[in-house]
Structures are given as structure tokens and as C-alpha cells.
Design a protein around this motif. Structure first.
Motif, mmCIF file in Angstrom:
data_model
loop_
_atom_site.group_PDB
_atom_site.id
_atom_site.type_symbol
_atom_site.label_atom_id
_atom_site.label_comp_id
_atom_site.label_asym_id
_atom_site.label_seq_id
_atom_site.Cartn_x
_atom_site.Cartn_y
_atom_site.Cartn_z
ATOM 1 N N GLY A 1 0.692 -1.195 0.030
ATOM 2 C CA GLY A 1 0.145 -0.098 0.007
ATOM 3 C C GLY A 1 0.707 1.335 -0.136
ATOM 4 N N PRO A 2 -0.019 2.458 0.046
ATOM 5 C CA PRO A 2 0.856 3.659 -0.088
ATOM 6 C C PRO A 2 0.924 4.018 1.491
ATOM 7 N N ALA A 3 2.173 5.274 1.602
ATOM 8 C CA ALA A 3 1.900 5.867 2.724
ATOM 9 C C ALA A 3 0.676 6.601 3.066
ATOM 10 N N GLY A 4 0.244 6.854 4.280
ATOM 11 C CA GLY A 4 -1.041 7.355 4.521
ATOM 12 C C GLY A 4 -1.958 6.566 4.400
ATOM 13 N N GLY A 5 -3.222 7.045 3.783
ATOM 14 C CA GLY A 5 -4.531 6.329 3.428
ATOM 15 C C GLY A 5 -5.063 5.527 4.747
ATOM 16 N N TRP A 6 -5.631 4.453 4.380
ATOM 17 C CA TRP A 6 -6.518 3.914 5.429
ATOM 18 C C TRP A 6 -5.584 2.970 6.630
ATOM 19 N N PRO B 1 -4.957 11.207 3.772
ATOM 20 C CA PRO B 1 -6.227 10.781 4.524
ATOM 21 C C PRO B 1 -7.251 11.690 4.675
ATOM 22 N N GLN B 2 -6.861 13.036 4.507
ATOM 23 C CA GLN B 2 -7.809 14.061 4.486
ATOM 24 C C GLN B 2 -8.506 14.356 3.122
ATOM 25 N N ASN B 3 -8.195 13.685 2.142
ATOM 26 C CA ASN B 3 -8.798 13.775 0.663
ATOM 27 C C ASN B 3 -9.877 12.856 0.593
ATOM 28 N N PRO B 4 -11.162 12.946 0.760
ATOM 29 C CA PRO B 4 -12.215 11.897 0.632
ATOM 30 C C PRO B 4 -12.152 11.316 -0.758
ATOM 31 N N LEU B 5 -11.893 12.115 -1.676
ATOM 32 C CA LEU B 5 -11.855 11.477 -3.128
ATOM 33 C C LEU B 5 -10.820 10.307 -3.361
ATOM 34 N N GLU B 6 -9.542 10.493 -2.933
ATOM 35 C CA GLU B 6 -8.519 9.726 -2.885
ATOM 36 C C GLU B 6 -8.775 8.479 -1.914
ATOM 37 N N MET B 7 -9.374 8.836 -0.669
ATOM 38 C CA MET B 7 -9.645 7.629 0.144
ATOM 39 C C MET B 7 -10.732 6.776 -0.361
ATOM 40 N N SER B 8 -11.811 7.464 -1.026
ATOM 41 C CA SER B 8 -12.805 6.414 -1.207
ATOM 42 C C SER B 8 -12.446 5.775 -2.659
ATOM 43 N N THR B 9 -11.507 6.290 -3.409
ATOM 44 C CA THR B 9 -11.152 5.572 -4.588
ATOM 45 C C THR B 9 -9.824 4.949 -4.286
#
Length: 759
Positions: free
Chosen positions: A13-18, A259-267
Motif C-alpha cells: 500500500g501507499p503511505a497515509g491512506g487507510w 487521509p484528508q482527501n475524501p476522493l483519494e480515500m474513497s477511490t
């Protein structure tokens, strides 16, 4: 792959995220945080809130709704834990028994609640009153030779407490004031000061808006300063190139999900960070930068012959620098064979990096301890300055060196006098201000303090925070020598391994944390810190203290000072504790250029900048110009390669900050449940006749005849250059000789330690 009690499995996975959100949720549950503690997270790194107790990354004037990262949230949860370590705990456990506990278990037991004195007869800590503690500490210190006492401080200590601490030490009679910077960025202070006249970086947060290339050297953003990822993401979105030089592939410099970007988190969207990633050998940075410089000089020569635009900034070089001719001669004389051998990189890879640098109009050089913690660490820093000077990349928007500091106020401590070096302190002004004669001789730094503890010349050690014994090299000898101290005083919030080694008289004094409410006679108090970019921020805690028996750091310093410093009509320690604004007035009087209108500017959004002459192209060097300083070697390790000798890098995990271990999950490297890991190149594993998952030991391969050993390490294949190894700090410090340090700066050379593997 199963590895003992732990597990090593590649993380994709990436840094950040879920993953970041899950990690924060886990520590919140583990520390049993209540609603009041959780309510503090939105205040973190905000103008009227508190400064993060973790790293020193800048606090923006216009913060995100959640201006904290995974590591910062862990640090907050760690401090605000509901768990407690009371005197009753110490009645159940001797120090001898506790020395068998893991670092994690010691600190995880919770916040210290009472001042404690060690009883040698029972081998236990016992509760004591503050009055008795101060009186006894004062009596022991007054009877000692002042030069035999060390006053160490952690980089988390506030500007106010640091100023008081340094003043107390000098009024007591010494400048033995080592601190965390001695172990990390002292190479920066020495290297930058000589080259450009200031001991700190020249860039600020808004320089990210103006750069068009970022060059990274030895800095693991994802684990050590994750809030920077927001700035890197923004840079990449507008096309800034990011060129990374680092032995290991670190996920934070590869991919990031905000983590503070809803679009990136949801997609499950990601941003690629590095446009080039060069895995050079540990200690190969000078050679890599020499290779870039070779291309720049060659291309500049070719441009001159063809009457094309110059590649180097010759007008800048002529007006603002000295030493270019000698530097250029060294670069031209260094063969590509040497560059490739010492850097571990092919010529074409270096050419790609040089091409980015040559095209860019404004370049920032960002680095961490991957540059500073080598025997030639100071040369590493100076070489980066050389590279920046070639195209005038200091003193204009979006350009300049950016050393990334660790502890949240480690740079600020130096600003207000925590240093062993007389030339860095306005001694004459202090003497006029307080009417005393200050010591002028150089004091002890960290390496010299270690030598003194081992040889017995250091008789007392007072620590304002930190975990000194765990952080320094030569672990076995230091732990064996510590009981020889006449006095050991440790000021702390939680129990750590240093506290388990006693002197003849030993005190463990618990202090308020930065996030806790600090109420003194004049009312609620605030403190301040300085970030990596020389901006100063106010910080105000609002959570109820962990115990009614805690004192603030300024109160503890004052309590000791009143017992060891002769009465002085020009200083009222008690008044300072009653009202911290009086301390800031005193700091402003000592440093009027830096702290003008200190109290009025304390909570300026984004902090107030203390200024930087090199950023104005005013060079406070001996020549009055920026100086090219030619390195003495292309190999920064300080030792030669030899059969069966490896270059060991000590590493932090994703689940720690310095010596504080939050857990056993290094998510980005795929390690869970263990810290007994040895990262190796797969070809090295095969060549050594080892296998993945095998348990081995490391032994020091220094040429000093001392046997140092780290056992039970699990061989783990990893993307790491051949001849290099990685193991976790601080456990691997046992392998570092105290004399294996950076020339000039004395920073322990923990990023290239000579070792051999014992199967």
C-alpha cells in the motif's frame, strides 16, 4: 514468511491512506484515551493549540482541519494515555527485574505520577517529596566539582525551560550541555555554519510553492515527518520533480494517499512522490553529488564552446562565493570509476538526476540523518551546499538547504543557549544581564560525556528528558559504567531504560507533558518551540495533568537552581515559574534580534521567523562569502570495504519516534510483531550462505579490539544495496563504538557502522 514471534510480509500500500487511520485507531484504543484526550487532536499544530510533541515539521499559518499525522497522533496518544506508573508499581518490581523488560513495555505502563528516589538496599524506587528531592540534589551538586557534572536535555524541552536550564548550568559553573542535536544534526550546525555562515537551513514552508525540483538525501519522510507529505503531494500535482537518494526504498517517498482527501480515500487514489529514486550505498552521497557536479561542469564547458546559455550561475559564483576553482578541480580529477564504485550508482542514473538539476530554476536540498550520521557527515552537508551553490540555489524563493529535524524543539534549544560551545552563546550579554562570571571553556558534547561516564571523569548526570543511555552508542560499556556516577537525576514523563540504571544517588522526577494544563500563580501558562525552518510557535496545553504531584519543567529546573546557584538579586527563579512571560522577557533581553516582541508574537499563525542572513545572501563566514568546501573523501563511512565487512544502517520503524517504541508494526516495511530484524540484499544472503528467516548475530568490525554483539536477528530480504544492512535503532546501538562518530561534529556515525555477520 514467518520470523520467530513476528511476521515479515511485503507491504504493497501507499503511505497515509487507510493504513494510517487504522494505526491511529489502534494506539488510541491501546492508550485508553477518553473523550477529553481525543478532543485535543483538532488542536494539534494550530495557532492557539499545542505544538506536536513529535517532530519539528513546520506548523502552517493556514492548517488542515486535522493538522496532525499518524506519528503525531501516536505521540499525542502516548502522552495523554490513561495508564499510570505509581509508587505502588515500584514496590512490586526491582530495577534489576525491570531491566529484563522491553523498551515498549516500560513506557507502555503509563505516566509517572510521583517524584521518586532510588533505594539501593531494596533496589526499588520510593516516593519522596519535591522539597526533599531538591534539597538532596542540591547538597550533592554543591559538594561536587562543577566541571564533573553533565546537564543533558531532550529536544522536546520548551524554549522557556531550555533557557533556564542553560543559564543554571553556566551559573553553576560549566557548559556541559549536550542535547539531542549532538546525536543527529550537529553535522548540519558545523557544516552549514562554515559554508554559508548560519547553522540552520535557509528555507521555509512557503518555499515549496516556488521550487521546481526537490532533491532528497537520507530522509525517511513517511515515518519521520509525515506531515511533509502534504507539501510533497502539492508539489507533485503542479509538476515539481522529486529526485531521491536513499539506500532503502521508503514508502513515503514513493506513494502517498492523503487521509484528508475524501476522493483519494474513497477511490484508493495515490500520488507518486519521487520521479527518480536512486538507491545509493550507505555513505555514498558525496560520490553521487560529485557525479552530478561532473555532469554540470561538463555541460557548462560544452555550452561555453557552443555559445549557448551557461549551466552554472557564473554571476552568482563570482559575486557570492569563494573556493569554486579548488572544488571544480577536485570534481574534474575524480574518475567516473571512483564515483560509480563509491556511490553504488551507474553513471547513467547520476546523469538523469543531473539533468533535472540543470533544468530546474529553484532547487531545495532536503536531507536527514542519512547525511549527518557518518564519519564524513560534515563533508556530506558541505557537499550538498556545494551542489546548491553551483546554480545559485541559496538565497532565492524555492531554493536552499532544508535539514529536517527530529525532536520538536531540538533546533530551538540551541537558539536559547543549550550548547557546549561558547561561541554560540552571547556570554558577555549574559554576564551583564545577570551579574556573574560565566565559564568560557568548551563544555562536553554527547560523545565526550559518554567518554567521561566510561572513564569516571563525569561524576553526575542531570537529564531534562530523553533516554540518554538508550540513545547513545557503546551501550554495554555505558550501562556498566552508569552505577559509578555519584548522582543521576532523570526528569521524565514515562519510565524508560535509562531510569533502570542508578548512580549512588538517583532521582526520577516526573514532569507535566506539553499537552497538559500548566497553571501557575499567575494563571494558565504557555510555552514555545522552534521548528525546522526557524519559526517559533506558542503552545498551550488544556488537558488535566496525569497526576496532582507533577511539576512543570520550568518549576523543576527552578527547584534545582535555587539549591545549587548562589542567590542573585538579578534573577528570581520563583517569579519566572509563576509567570512564564517573564522568562520570555529575559530571553528577549538576551537575544533581542531573534526574539523582539516575543510575548506579543507568541501565537502568530504559522509562527514568527527568527530570520536567516544566508537566505538574504548575507554570508557571515570568515571570508564574507559562501564557501565551497571540498570533501576529503568520496566515501563518507570513514572505513574501507573489506571481506565479510558490511555497512550497517540503524533505522527507525513506522511504530516509533526516536527511542520511544509505540508498537511492533513497521507497516511500510511489512514487519509485524518483532524488532529483531536484519534487512539484507537477497544476493548478499545467497553469497553469505544464509537463508531468509535464519537467525544470526552481528558483531562490530571496528578496528579497536572491542567485542560488541547484537544477537537473534532474523535475516530478511529487502531492497537494499549490496554490502549494506539495516537493523532497528536503538537496539543496534550496542554495535556502535563511541569513537565512531562524525569528524568535527562528533555525531555518532549510526548510518554506516562496520559489522560482520555471525551465522
Amino acid at each position: 514468511m514467518k520470523a520467530g514471534k513476528g511476521r515479515v510480509k511485503a507491504f504493497k500500500g501507499p503511505a497515509g491512506g487507510w493504513g494510517s487511520l487504522r494505526s491511529v485507531a489502534e494506539i488510541v484504543a491501546r492508550e485508553r484515551l477518553g473523550p477529553a484526550a481525543l478532543a485535543q487532536l483538532p488542536r494539534q499544530n494550530k495557532a492557539e493549540g499545542f505544538a506536536c510533541v513529535s517532530c519539528a515539521w513546520p506548523k502552517p499559518a493556514h492548517p488542515h482541519p486535522a493538522e496532525f499525522c499518524e506519528e503525531g497522533a501516536k505521540a499525542t496518544a502516548w502522552e495523554l494515555t490513561s495508564l499510570r506508573t505509581t509508587p505502588a508499581f515500584f514496590q512490586k518490581h526491582t530495577l534489576s527485574e525491570l531491566r529484563g523488560w522491553r523498551d515498549y513495555d516500560l513506557e507502555q505502563h503509563g505516566r509517572l505520577t510521583h517524584p521518586l528516589r532510588y533505594n539501593a538496599d531494596s533496589d526499588k524506587y520510593e516516593a519522596v517529596s519535591w522539597e526533599d528531592a531538591f534539597r538532596d540534589i542540591g547538597a550533592v551538586l554543591r559538594a561536587m566539582d562543577a566541571k564533573s557534572v553533565v546537564f543533558y536535555s531532550s529536544g522536546r524541552t520548551s524554549l522557556e525551560a531550555s533557557y533556564m536550564y542553560g543559564l543554571m548550568a553556566r551559573m553553576y559553573g560549566n557548559q556541559n550541555l549536550p542535547d539531542s542535536s549532538n546525536m543527529c544534526h550537529e553535522s548540519t550546525s558545523v557544516g552549514l555554519k562554515a559554508a554559508i555562515g548560519v547553522p540552520v537551513g535557509t528555507t521555509r514552508l512557503d518555499d515549496f510553492e516556488h521550487c521546481d525540483a526537490l532533491f532528497f538525501f537520507g530522509q525517511n519522510t513517511g515515518s519521520n515527518s509525515p506531515r511533509m507529505l502534504h507539501d510533497l503531494r502539492t508539489c507533485r500535482k503542479r509538476g515539481v520533480e522529486v529526485v531521491t537518494f536513499n539506500p532503502l526504498r521508503e514508502r513515503g517517498l514513493e506513494r502517498f494517499t492523503d487521509p484528508q482527501n475524501p476522493l483519494e480515500m474513497s477511490t484508493l487514489g495515490e500520488t507518486d512522490i519521487s520521479t527518480q529514486y536512486h538507491q545509493l550505498k550507505a555513505g555514498g552521497d558525496i560520490a553521487a553529488m560529485t557525479g552530478i557536479a561532473k555532469f554540470l561542469l561538463q555541460w557548462d564547458d560544452d555550452a561555453a564552446l557552443k555559445c549557448e546559455p551557461e549551466v552554472l550561475d557564473h554571476a552568482f559564483l563570482k559575486q557570492h562565493t569563494v573556493g569554486f576553482a579548488d572544488f571544480a578541480a577536485m570534481v574534474r580529477a575524480t574518475s567516473w570509476e571512483v564515483v560509480e564504485q563509491e556511490s553504488g550508482l551507474p553513471r547513467h542514473a547520476i546523469e538523469q538526476a543531473a539533468g533535472v538539476y540543470a533544468r530546474a530554476k529553484a532547487v531545495m536540498g532536503i536531507y536527514g540523518m542519512g547525511l549527518t550520521q557518518h564519519v564524513k557527515g560534515v563533508d556530506n552537508v558541505r557537499m550538498l551546499v556545494n551542489l546548491l551553490l553551483l546554480r545559485g540555489n541559496i538565497g532565492r524563493p524555492g531554493a536552499g538547504p532544508m535539514p529536517v529535524r527530529g525532536h520538536s524543539n531540538v533546533q530551538g534549544q540551541r537558539t536559547v543557549g543549550i550548547t557546549e560551545k561558547t561561541e554560540l552563546v552571547p556570554i558577555d550579554r549574559l554576564e551583564r544581564q545577570y551579574g556573574f562570571t560565566a565559564p568560557r571553556e568548551k563544555g562536553l558534547d554527547t560523545v565526550e560525556s559518554c567518554r567521561g561516564v566510561i572513564d569516571g571523569s563525569v561524576k553526575a548526570f542531570v537529564a531534562l528528558g530523553g533516554n540518554f543511555l538508550r540513545a547513545v552508542p557503546e551501550t554495554a560499556a555505558m550501562e556498566a559504567a552508569w552505577p559509578g556516577l555519584d548522582l543521576s537525576v532523570q526528569i521524565a514523563t514515562k519510565l524508560n531504560r535509562n531510569h533502570l540504571f542508578s548512580g549512588k544517588t538517583t532521582y526520577l522526577l516526573p514532569c507535566l507533558g506539553r499537552i497538559e494544563r500548566d497553571v501557575q500563580a499567575s494563571g494558565p501558562q504557555a510555552v514555545s518551540v522552534e521548528d525546522s525552518t526557524s519559526c517559533i510557535h506558542g503552545s498551550r496545553g488544556k488537558v488535566a495533568p496525569a497526576s496532582e504531584h507533577l511539576l512543570s519543567e520550568p518549576a523543576i529546573v527552578a527547584g534545582i537552581a535555587t539549591q545549587v546557584v548562589p542567590p542573585n538579586p538579578r534573577i528570581d527563579w520563583d517569579a519566572w515559574v509563576s509567570d512564564y512571560s517573564l522568562i520570555r522577557d529575559a530571553i528577549e533581553e538576551t537575544y533581542p534580534d531573534v526574539f523582539k516582541d516575543y510575548n506579543a508574537r507568541l501565537f502568530t499563525p504559522g509562527g514568527f521567523w527568527k530570520g536567516n542572513k544566508a537566505s538574504e545572501r548575507i554570508w557571515q563566514t570568515s571570508t564574507g562569502k559562501a564557501e565551497f568546501l571540498t570533501p576529503t573523501s568520496q566515501n563518507a563511512t570513514g572505513f574501507a570495504d573489506a571481506a565479510h565487512r558490511y555497512r550497517l544502517m540503524t533505522l527507525r520503524s513506522n511504530d516509533q519516534f526516536n527511542t520511544t517504541i509505540y508498537g511492533y508494526h513497521d507497516r511500510f516495511r511489512g514487519v509485524k510483531g518483532t524488532r529483531d530484524v536484519l534487512f539484507m540484499n537477497s544476493q548478499d544472503i545467497a553469497a553469505a550462505g544464509l537463508r531468509a528467516g535464519q537467525t544470526v548475530a552481528l558483531e562490530s568490525d571496528a578496528d579497536d579490539g572491542v567485542k560488541r554483539r547484537r544477537t537473534d536477528l532474523i535475516v530478511t530480504p529487502y531492497a537494499i544495496p549490496r554490502g549494506c544492512l539495516g537493523a532497528y535503532y536503538p537496539e543496534a546501538n550496542v554495535l556502535i563504538p563511541v569513537e565512531h562518530h562524525a569528524e568535527e561534529s562528533h555525531v555518532p556515525a549510526a548510518k554506516s557502522v562496520p559489522v560482520r555477520i555471525v551465522a
